[in-house]
Scaffold this motif. Sequence first.
Motif, PDB file in Angstrom:
ATOM      1  N   VAL A 292       0.867  -1.178   0.000  1.00 20.03           N
ATOM      2  CA  VAL A 292       0.000   0.000   0.000  1.00 20.03           C
ATOM      3  C   VAL A 292       0.904   1.228   0.000  1.00 20.03           C
ATOM      4  CG1 VAL A 292      -1.766   1.282   1.253  1.00 20.03           C
ATOM      5  CG2 VAL A 292      -1.809  -1.214   1.256  1.00 20.03           C
ATOM      6  N   THR A 293       0.789   2.066  -1.006  1.00 25.74           N
ATOM      7  CA  THR A 293       1.650   3.236  -1.109  1.00 25.74           C
ATOM      8  C   THR A 293       0.958   4.336  -1.895  1.00 25.74           C
ATOM      9  OG1 THR A 293       3.837   4.046  -1.795  1.00 25.74           O
ATOM     10  CG2 THR A 293       2.794   2.385  -3.201  1.00 25.74           C
ATOM     11  N   HIS A 294       1.374   5.592  -1.635  1.00 26.29           N
ATOM     12  CA  HIS A 294       0.922   6.701  -2.474  1.00 26.29           C
ATOM     13  C   HIS A 294       2.049   7.234  -3.339  1.00 26.29           C
ATOM     14  CE1 HIS A 294       2.721   8.862   0.956  1.00 26.29           C
ATOM     15  NE2 HIS A 294       2.952   9.821   0.088  1.00 26.29           N
ATOM     16  N   LYS A 295       3.224   6.562  -3.299  1.00 21.01           N
ATOM     17  CA  LYS A 295       4.394   7.020  -4.041  1.00 21.01           C
ATOM     18  C   LYS A 295       4.509   6.249  -5.357  1.00 21.01           C
ATOM     19  CE  LYS A 295       6.753   7.942   0.323  1.00 21.01           C
ATOM     20  NZ  LYS A 295       7.892   7.594   1.196  1.00 21.01           N
ATOM     21  N   LEU A 296       4.239   6.940  -6.454  1.00 25.22           N
ATOM     22  CA  LEU A 296       4.246   6.288  -7.761  1.00 25.22           C
ATOM     23  C   LEU A 296       5.649   5.818  -8.135  1.00 25.22           C
ATOM     24  CD1 LEU A 296       1.849   8.530  -9.872  1.00 25.22           C
ATOM     25  CD2 LEU A 296       1.320   6.587  -8.403  1.00 25.22           C
ATOM     26  N   THR A 297       6.679   6.547  -7.702  1.00 26.59           N
ATOM     27  CA  THR A 297       8.041   6.126  -8.037  1.00 26.59           C
ATOM     28  C   THR A 297       8.347   4.762  -7.424  1.00 26.59           C
ATOM     29  OG1 THR A 297       8.857   7.398  -6.141  1.00 26.59           O
ATOM     30  CG2 THR A 297       8.899   8.476  -8.301  1.00 26.59           C
ATOM     31  N   GLU A 298       7.879   4.521  -6.207  1.00 28.28           N
ATOM     32  CA  GLU A 298       8.115   3.231  -5.569  1.00 28.28           C
ATOM     33  C   GLU A 298       7.330   2.133  -6.259  1.00 28.28           C
ATOM     34  OE1 GLU A 298       9.027   4.993  -1.102  1.00 28.28           O
ATOM     35  OE2 GLU A 298       7.355   3.634  -1.415  1.00 28.28           O
ATOM     36  N   ALA A 299       6.100   2.430  -6.657  1.00 31.86           N
ATOM     37  CA  ALA A 299       5.298   1.435  -7.364  1.00 31.86           C
ATOM     38  C   ALA A 299       5.965   1.045  -8.679  1.00 31.86           C
ATOM     39  CB  ALA A 299       3.888   1.979  -7.614  1.00 31.86           C
ATOM     40  N   ARG A 300       6.497   2.037  -9.405  1.00 30.90           N
ATOM     41  CA  ARG A 300       7.178   1.743 -10.668  1.00 30.90           C
ATOM     42  C   ARG A 300       8.433   0.913 -10.446  1.00 30.90           C
ATOM     43  NH1 ARG A 300       8.538   6.754 -14.197  1.00 30.90           N
ATOM     44  NH2 ARG A 300       8.966   5.103 -15.680  1.00 30.90           N
TER      45      ARG A 300
ATOM     46  N   LEU B 153       9.164  -1.172  -7.909  1.00 26.65           N
ATOM     47  CA  LEU B 153       9.067  -2.434  -7.192  1.00 26.65           C
ATOM     48  C   LEU B 153       7.969  -3.373  -7.685  1.00 26.65           C
ATOM     49  CD1 LEU B 153      10.334  -3.917  -4.727  1.00 26.65           C
ATOM     50  CD2 LEU B 153       8.549  -2.872  -3.325  1.00 26.65           C
ATOM     51  N   CYS B 154       6.851  -2.821  -8.138  1.00 26.71           N
ATOM     52  CA  CYS B 154       5.652  -3.649  -8.315  1.00 26.71           C
ATOM     53  C   CYS B 154       5.576  -4.297  -9.694  1.00 26.71           C
ATOM     54  CB  CYS B 154       4.391  -2.811  -8.081  1.00 26.71           C
ATOM     55  SG  CYS B 154       4.256  -2.201  -6.392  1.00 26.71           S
ATOM     56  N   ASP B 155       5.061  -5.542  -9.691  1.00 26.93           N
ATOM     57  CA  ASP B 155       4.783  -6.250 -10.939  1.00 26.93           C
ATOM     58  C   ASP B 155       3.389  -5.927 -11.457  1.00 26.93           C
ATOM     59  OD1 ASP B 155       7.253  -7.913 -10.883  1.00 26.93           O
ATOM     60  OD2 ASP B 155       6.325  -8.730  -9.075  1.00 26.93           O
ATOM     61  N   LYS B 156       2.491  -5.578 -10.551  1.00 29.70           N
ATOM     62  CA  LYS B 156       1.121  -5.242 -10.927  1.00 29.70           C
ATOM     63  C   LYS B 156       0.589  -4.233  -9.914  1.00 29.70           C
ATOM     64  CE  LYS B 156      -3.339  -7.379 -12.199  1.00 29.70           C
ATOM     65  NZ  LYS B 156      -3.214  -7.233 -13.657  1.00 29.70           N
ATOM     66  N   VAL B 157      -0.264  -3.321 -10.382  1.00 27.02           N
ATOM     67  CA  VAL B 157      -0.826  -2.292  -9.513  1.00 27.02           C
ATOM     68  C   VAL B 157      -2.342  -2.255  -9.684  1.00 27.02           C
ATOM     69  CG1 VAL B 157      -1.067   0.204  -9.239  1.00 27.02           C
ATOM     70  CG2 VAL B 157       1.199  -0.812  -9.323  1.00 27.02           C
ATOM     71  N   TYR B 158      -3.045  -2.214  -8.549  1.00 25.09           N
ATOM     72  CA  TYR B 158      -4.489  -1.993  -8.535  1.00 25.09           C
ATOM     73  C   TYR B 158      -4.742  -0.581  -8.006  1.00 25.09           C
ATOM     74  CZ  TYR B 158      -5.114  -7.037  -9.121  1.00 25.09           C
ATOM     75  OH  TYR B 158      -5.080  -8.327  -9.611  1.00 25.09           O
TER      76      TYR B 158
ATOM     77  N   PRO C  89       5.622  -2.684 -17.315  1.00 23.54           N
ATOM     78  CA  PRO C  89       6.046  -1.379 -16.799  1.00 23.54           C
ATOM     79  C   PRO C  89       4.867  -0.411 -16.694  1.00 23.54           C
ATOM     80  CG  PRO C  89       6.649  -1.572 -19.107  1.00 23.54           C
ATOM     81  CD  PRO C  89       6.105  -2.908 -18.700  1.00 23.54           C
ATOM     82  N   LEU C  90       4.865   0.384 -15.632  1.00 21.91           N
ATOM     83  CA  LEU C  90       3.739   1.245 -15.320  1.00 21.91           C
ATOM     84  C   LEU C  90       3.870   2.595 -16.018  1.00 21.91           C
ATOM     85  CD1 LEU C  90       3.573   0.486 -11.493  1.00 21.91           C
ATOM     86  CD2 LEU C  90       2.219  -0.565 -13.309  1.00 21.91           C
ATOM     87  N   ASP C  91       2.718   3.165 -16.368  1.00 20.63           N
ATOM     88  CA  ASP C  91       2.650   4.456 -17.040  1.00 20.63           C
ATOM     89  C   ASP C  91       2.147   5.495 -16.030  1.00 20.63           C
ATOM     90  OD1 ASP C  91       2.369   6.593 -18.732  1.00 20.63           O
ATOM     91  OD2 ASP C  91       0.599   5.827 -19.767  1.00 20.63           O
ATOM     92  N   PRO C  92       3.032   6.371 -15.473  1.00 24.30           N
ATOM     93  CA  PRO C  92       2.610   7.313 -14.433  1.00 24.30           C
ATOM     94  C   PRO C  92       1.432   8.198 -14.820  1.00 24.30           C
ATOM     95  CG  PRO C  92       4.997   7.210 -14.522  1.00 24.30           C
ATOM     96  CD  PRO C  92       4.492   6.434 -15.704  1.00 24.30           C
ATOM     97  N   PRO C  93       1.389   8.800 -16.021  1.00 25.32           N
ATOM     98  CA  PRO C  93       0.216   9.618 -16.353  1.00 25.32           C
ATOM     99  C   PRO C  93      -1.090   8.838 -16.299  1.00 25.32           C
ATOM    100  CG  PRO C  93       2.010  10.096 -17.862  1.00 25.32           C
ATOM    101  CD  PRO C  93       2.435   8.899 -17.071  1.00 25.32           C
ATOM    102  N   ALA C  94      -1.078   7.603 -16.775  1.00 28.27           N
ATOM    103  CA  ALA C  94      -2.295   6.796 -16.732  1.00 28.27           C
ATOM    104  C   ALA C  94      -2.684   6.481 -15.292  1.00 28.27           C
ATOM    105  CB  ALA C  94      -2.092   5.504 -17.519  1.00 28.27           C
ATOM    106  N   LEU C  95      -1.698   6.190 -14.441  1.00 27.75           N
ATOM    107  CA  LEU C  95      -1.988   5.915 -13.034  1.00 27.75           C
ATOM    108  C   LEU C  95      -2.589   7.138 -12.352  1.00 27.75           C
ATOM    109  CD1 LEU C  95       1.141   3.896 -11.848  1.00 27.75           C
ATOM    110  CD2 LEU C  95      -1.211   3.070 -11.953  1.00 27.75           C
ATOM    111  N   LEU C  96      -1.976   8.305 -12.562  1.00 27.12           N
ATOM    112  CA  LEU C  96      -2.476   9.524 -11.933  1.00 27.12           C
ATOM    113  C   LEU C  96      -3.883   9.854 -12.406  1.00 27.12           C
ATOM    114  CD1 LEU C  96       0.707  11.788 -11.993  1.00 27.12           C
ATOM    115  CD2 LEU C  96      -0.511  11.002  -9.965  1.00 27.12           C
ATOM    116  N   SER C  97      -4.121   9.729 -13.695  1.00 24.52           N
ATOM    117  CA  SER C  97      -5.451  10.019 -14.228  1.00 24.52           C
ATOM    118  C   SER C  97      -6.490   9.066 -13.653  1.00 24.52           C
ATOM    119  CB  SER C  97      -5.428   9.929 -15.760  1.00 24.52           C
ATOM    120  OG  SER C  97      -6.691  10.235 -16.293  1.00 24.52           O
ATOM    121  N   THR C  98      -6.126   7.808 -13.473  1.00 27.01           N
ATOM    122  CA  THR C  98      -7.054   6.832 -12.893  1.00 27.01           C
ATOM    123  C   THR C  98      -7.315   7.119 -11.424  1.00 27.01           C
ATOM    124  OG1 THR C  98      -6.201   5.164 -14.418  1.00 27.01           O
ATOM    125  CG2 THR C  98      -7.488   4.371 -12.547  1.00 27.01           C
TER     126      THR C  98
END
Length: 499
Positions: A191-199, A201-206, A220-229
Amino acid sequence: MDVVLSRIVKRFGALTANDDVTVTLAAGRIHGILGENGAGKSTLMRVLCGVLAPDAGTITVDGRDYGRLSPETAGRLGIGMLTQDPLDFPPLTVWENFSLGGGPVVPRSQARERLAEACARMGFCLLPDATVSSLTVAERQQLELARLFDRDVRLLILDEPTTGISPAQKEALFDVLRRFVADGDRIVALVTHKLTEARELCDKVYVLRQGRLAGAFDAPLDPPALLSTMFGAETAALAAAAPPPAPAVQTGDAPLVRLSDVVFADEKTVLDSLSLTVRPGEIVGLAGISGGGQEAFLRGLAGIAPAIAGRLEVGGEPLTGRPHERFLAAGIHYLPAARLEEGLFGGLSLLDHVRLAFPDRRREAAAIFRDRCVGRFRLTDTPNAPAASLSGGNQQRLLLSLIPDATRLLLADNPTRGLDAASIAQIWDHFRDRAAAGAAVVFFSEDLDELLAHAGRVIVFYNRAVAAELAAGPFDAGAVGDLMTGRSVPAPSPSVEAA
């Protein structure tokens, strides 16, 4: 091990914290759980570890369905959670804390052996006879992890685990988590609010939004898409914007704060003597691990921790030994890290807080709340709700809205802890506006990246003393992290004032 949460619903009265949420946690992977404050992330994880019972839905573990899990059942299934604040007993020793937590009671010698085995397995170094109160935040996390690993946890849930640790300690923790899932049978939920850490470390993000599952993303995660979601397009743009530089400080300005050989002392800490200045319009960041002295420094400037030696002046007025009321009259305002415990009255309404903050305008409280709290700070429009019912983000918005306009020195202890990116951006906009208007802002943040991004000057604390004063950015996070953990010592230099 495979875990599925199917159509989970959890309500608290009229509030639906989890609304028909379905997520799959697959073996051998690190999963991120992201979302703005109040999105339902922690609630969902508390349902998974048995602390909360869902109102509807099913938890499936290795093919077996459960309507709910108790903490005991979750423990037997190998589900364990590392909370943001480690659950330990500071007066007890490391081995005593290790032996607690629901497992079978074992003799002291066996507990020490098992502690050594768990530490060797994960590369930790914990002295069994040290008291937990003497440990850093990172070491307390390691102790909790060692205890969970000794219980053979297979699904490890972590809630904001990098709060209060240095970059080097964060990298060590991430290495531990990667090794934890490397056998292909174990799971991490982060559980985190830091997108840099999610990118990183994580294999999948909900992503959760307003209690519902808003999206799922594979690396690989797309920060703009994550923020918009997480926030929607407009707010995501605000959250993603790079912070502007700290306001320029005029060298000719007389110092607002002047400390000459000051010694601050509170109930836990006595700091080494300090001599430094802070000028109007300056934003000063305090770096240090928990217990390093920066918290006592802030409380000393606020008049809460007394100055037992030296001379403290604010605006030319001597305040050493003066009562707290004189600090308030000097235009000093303190935002505590413990919002509900130290900053607010949980049982009082939001409107009551406005009346207390502006006693000379009690009859205008409703208008002040509407214009200042809701209009300026986007606080939820529930004037009669108790403060304890607010989310962490809204508690901080309420505290911000109660800061007097005449404040000359704003002191903030972890002002954005646990908040989402949009709330953080709003808080820093407010701090920069205060500084641009001539106030000085002195803050401590456990998020080193945030601290270095917003500070115009950094004071580094280690072992209850100032380890270094860094006059201007850009700052090197690794070097600052080494200073705040005692891994390096700066070359001798004269005391630095704001230029």
